[in-house]
Design a protein around this motif. Structure first.
Motif, PDB file in Angstrom:
ATOM      1  N   ILE A  40     -11.499  -3.389   3.025  1.00  6.45           N
ATOM      2  CA  ILE A  40     -11.052  -2.704   1.809  1.00  6.45           C
ATOM      3  C   ILE A  40     -12.103  -2.839   0.711  1.00  6.45           C
ATOM      4  O   ILE A  40     -12.426  -1.872   0.005  1.00  6.45           O
ATOM      5  CB  ILE A  40      -9.697  -3.278   1.352  1.00  6.45           C
ATOM      6  N   GLU A  64      -2.160  -2.259   8.813  1.00  8.44           N
ATOM      7  CA  GLU A  64      -1.969  -2.500   7.382  1.00  8.44           C
ATOM      8  C   GLU A  64      -3.238  -2.165   6.606  1.00  8.44           C
ATOM      9  O   GLU A  64      -3.183  -1.546   5.533  1.00  8.44           O
ATOM     10  CB  GLU A  64      -1.582  -3.957   7.139  1.00  8.44           C
ATOM     11  N   LYS A  68      -3.810   0.757   3.560  1.00  6.68           N
ATOM     12  CA  LYS A  68      -4.352   0.439   2.239  1.00  6.68           C
ATOM     13  C   LYS A  68      -5.661   1.182   1.984  1.00  6.68           C
ATOM     14  O   LYS A  68      -5.913   1.655   0.870  1.00  6.68           O
ATOM     15  CB  LYS A  68      -4.551  -1.068   2.118  1.00  6.68           C
ATOM     16  N   ASP A 152       1.174   4.470  -7.211  1.00  3.79           N
ATOM     17  CA  ASP A 152       0.750   4.270  -5.825  1.00  3.79           C
ATOM     18  C   ASP A 152       1.718   4.981  -4.884  1.00  3.79           C
ATOM     19  O   ASP A 152       2.929   4.733  -4.921  1.00  3.79           O
ATOM     20  CB  ASP A 152       0.709   2.779  -5.477  1.00  3.79           C
TER      21      ASP A 152
END
Length: 239
Positions: A40, A64, A68, A152
């Motif tokens: 990330i 996951e 993200k 978000d």
């Protein structure tokens, strides 16, 4: 190809070394991450063109991490795994992956999938921005602001919103929404779509029970509508 950067995400040092050697030998710039969190950070800092992402990593899983990363990354993501069940593939695509490569695979197949993903990515025209006084949606960067505040959205929520906006007021059917966002085998699961629509309305509408943007077309689907701004009446001048 010389300017194409690929981010390789895998917790196994040997696999990272092999992929770096192979990809570099084929003209790609390669950057490495050993886990989801580092991936990330690398995406935000290095802006790669494509990501090879291992599913089975300790700590933050590849699924996951993919979800993200998708909040800000629009390029191709190819997930690599030993798992080959239909459910595993569905989870990967629902997390935002563009392709799914099962180990063991040949380097020739990997390179072919990378070339195909990059071709699809480069052929897509940049998406426009949607701007209104209360809602701003950057379709290219996957950024949503509601009344000046960043909101978000999950990958599915954003994909549904993007499809509705790009239809320019035309209502796509439930089936089209499901098959476009969830995949060609998903055309009847209207409850899944209803859940996503309800979540979207809670996040972008001032009053979700009386939506102004995402409207329901009975027996058909949903439509995105820009709220009509009624100009204020000007006081009449005295004659």
């Amino acid at each position: 190809m010389a300017d194409t950067t690929i981010l390789v995400v895998d917790d196994e040092p040997q696999i990272r070394r092999v992929l770096r050697t192979t990809l570099s030998g084929n003209g790609y710039d390669v950057i490495l991450a050993k886990d989801g969190q580092e991936a990330i950070e690398m995406v935000m800092r290095e802006h790669p063109d494509l990501i090879l992402l291992d599913v089975n990593m300790p700590g933050m899983s590849g699924l996951e991490a993919c979800s993200k990363i998708r909040l800000s990354f629009t390029g191709p993501i190819i997930m690599v795994t030993v798992r080959n069940s239909e459910q595993d593939k569905i989870l990967a695509f629902d997390s935002g992956a563009d392709d799914y490569l099962v180990e063991p695979f040949t380097m020739g197949e990997l390179l072919a999938r990378i070339r195909a993903a990059l071709r699809r990515s480069s052929s897509e025209e940049p998406l426009p921005k949607f701007e209104s006084p209360q809602l701003s949606v950057d379709l290219e960067r996957r950024i949503v602001d509601v009344r000046g505040q960043r909101v978000d959205l999950s990958p599915k929520e954003f994909d549904v919103l993007r499809l509705l906006i790009t239809q320019q007021g035309k209502p796509p059917t439930h089936k089209k929404l499901l098959q476009t966002i969830w995949g060609p085998d998903h055309g009847e699961e209207t409850e899944n779509l209803r859940v996503v629509i309800n979540q979207l309305r809670k996040k972008i509408e001032k009053d979700p029970t009386r939506p102004r943007y995402i409207l329901t077309e009975p027996w058909l689907g949903y439509r995105f509508q820009l709220p009509i701004v009624v100009p204020e009446k000007q006081p009449r001048r005295k004659q």
